[in-house]
Design an enzyme around this catalytic site. Sequence first.
Site, PDB file in Angstrom:
ATOM      1  CB  SER A  64      36.243  18.930  68.404  1.00  0.00           C
ATOM      2  OG  SER A  64      37.414  18.142  68.408  1.00  0.00           O
TER       3      SER A  64
HETATM    4  N1  SAH Z   1      41.370  19.245  65.931  1.00  0.00           N
HETATM    5  C1  SAH Z   1      40.552  18.498  64.996  1.00  0.00           C
HETATM    6  C2  SAH Z   1      39.905  17.319  65.698  1.00  0.00           C
HETATM    7  C3  SAH Z   1      40.050  16.077  64.881  1.00  0.00           C
HETATM    8  S1  SAH Z   1      39.713  14.548  65.731  1.00  0.00           S
HETATM    9  C4  SAH Z   1      39.541  19.393  64.312  1.00  0.00           C
HETATM   10  O1  SAH Z   1      39.443  20.581  64.650  1.00  0.00           O
HETATM   11  O2  SAH Z   1      38.868  18.946  63.381  1.00  0.00           O
HETATM   12  C5  SAH Z   1      41.321  14.088  66.311  1.00  0.00           C
HETATM   13  C6  SAH Z   1      42.375  13.817  65.263  1.00  0.00           C
HETATM   14  O3  SAH Z   1      43.529  13.310  65.951  1.00  0.00           O
HETATM   15  C7  SAH Z   1      42.017  12.772  64.205  1.00  0.00           C
HETATM   16  O4  SAH Z   1      42.106  13.358  62.940  1.00  0.00           O
HETATM   17  C8  SAH Z   1      43.080  11.682  64.399  1.00  0.00           C
HETATM   18  O5  SAH Z   1      43.507  11.086  63.186  1.00  0.00           O
HETATM   19  C9  SAH Z   1      44.215  12.461  65.063  1.00  0.00           C
HETATM   20  N2  SAH Z   1      45.187  11.645  65.805  1.00  0.00           N
HETATM   21  C10 SAH Z   1      44.976  10.560  66.593  1.00  0.00           C
HETATM   22  N3  SAH Z   1      46.153  10.084  67.064  1.00  0.00           N
HETATM   23  C11 SAH Z   1      47.140  10.897  66.579  1.00  0.00           C
HETATM   24  C12 SAH Z   1      48.563  10.920  66.687  1.00  0.00           C
HETATM   25  N4  SAH Z   1      49.253   9.999  67.368  1.00  0.00           N
HETATM   26  N5  SAH Z   1      49.237  11.903  66.046  1.00  0.00           N
HETATM   27  C13 SAH Z   1      48.589  12.840  65.319  1.00  0.00           C
HETATM   28  N6  SAH Z   1      47.248  12.870  65.168  1.00  0.00           N
HETATM   29  C14 SAH Z   1      46.518  11.904  65.776  1.00  0.00           C
END
Ligand code: SAH
Length: 216
Positions: A64
């Site tokens: 993000s």
């Molecule tokens: N908090 C992260 C943001 C990553 S983007 C950071 O600091 O880098 C959001 C993430 O949510 C992605 O890696 C995606 O694979 C995950 N995601 C999407 N749906 C999900 C679900 N049902 N359960 C767990 N993770 C999920």
Amino acid sequence: MKDTYRHQGLRRQLIDALRQKGLRDERVLEAMLRLPRHFFLEAAFAEKAYQNVAFPIGVGQTISQPYTVAYQTSLLEVRKRDKVLEIGTGSGYQAAVLALLEARVFTIERQEFLYQKTKTLLQKIGLKGIRCYHRDGYKGMPEMMPFDKILVTCGAEEVPEALKSQLKIGGILVVPVGKEGRQKMLKITRLSSEEYNEESLEDFKFVPFLKGVEKL
Ligand code: SAH
């Protein structure tokens, strides 16, 4: 992994820029000032780690934007020892910010590739207080509930009811909700076993909250 004076200088500029954009939670900004974001990026993007930009982290996902991390973390009002559930571990950067605020962090990722990679990275960095799980975040973590705070870092089409029910009374759920790739940030506070207060805040663009898990 090295954190040079140059990195530290760039980081200070980034934090000042976030403050100028109206983010004023100094505890959160201080945690972000301490945390080298370049540790969480692929070498190819490390040079740009202190721009206020989201970057690819593999399997179509992104870390993000720093503005988004500061914004969501501020809304959570994290206190020392809070039990915090994060949905979407991704790069691990957001989980690390929560850990620096002395929360006990449980973080769930549906992509096995990211789960493995980030678990290893967090061990290498040596941050304490983060537990990683490869699961479907839609279900939350019933065996560890209730949580003081729950943070969703992917865009949901509707408020996930399972997550609401895993909050303590007085607990806070921060979740971006919306359709077609645009979401409104919601801050949901649990007032009693049946009542919740919902605030609708700024617009954001997150990768989608998907159901089920992906294996390697
Ligand atoms: N908090 C992260 C943001 C990553 S983007 C950071 O600091 O880098 C959001 C993430 O949510 C992605 O890696 C995606 O694979 C995950 N995601 C999407 N749906 C999900 C679900 N049902 N359960 C767990 N993770 C999920």
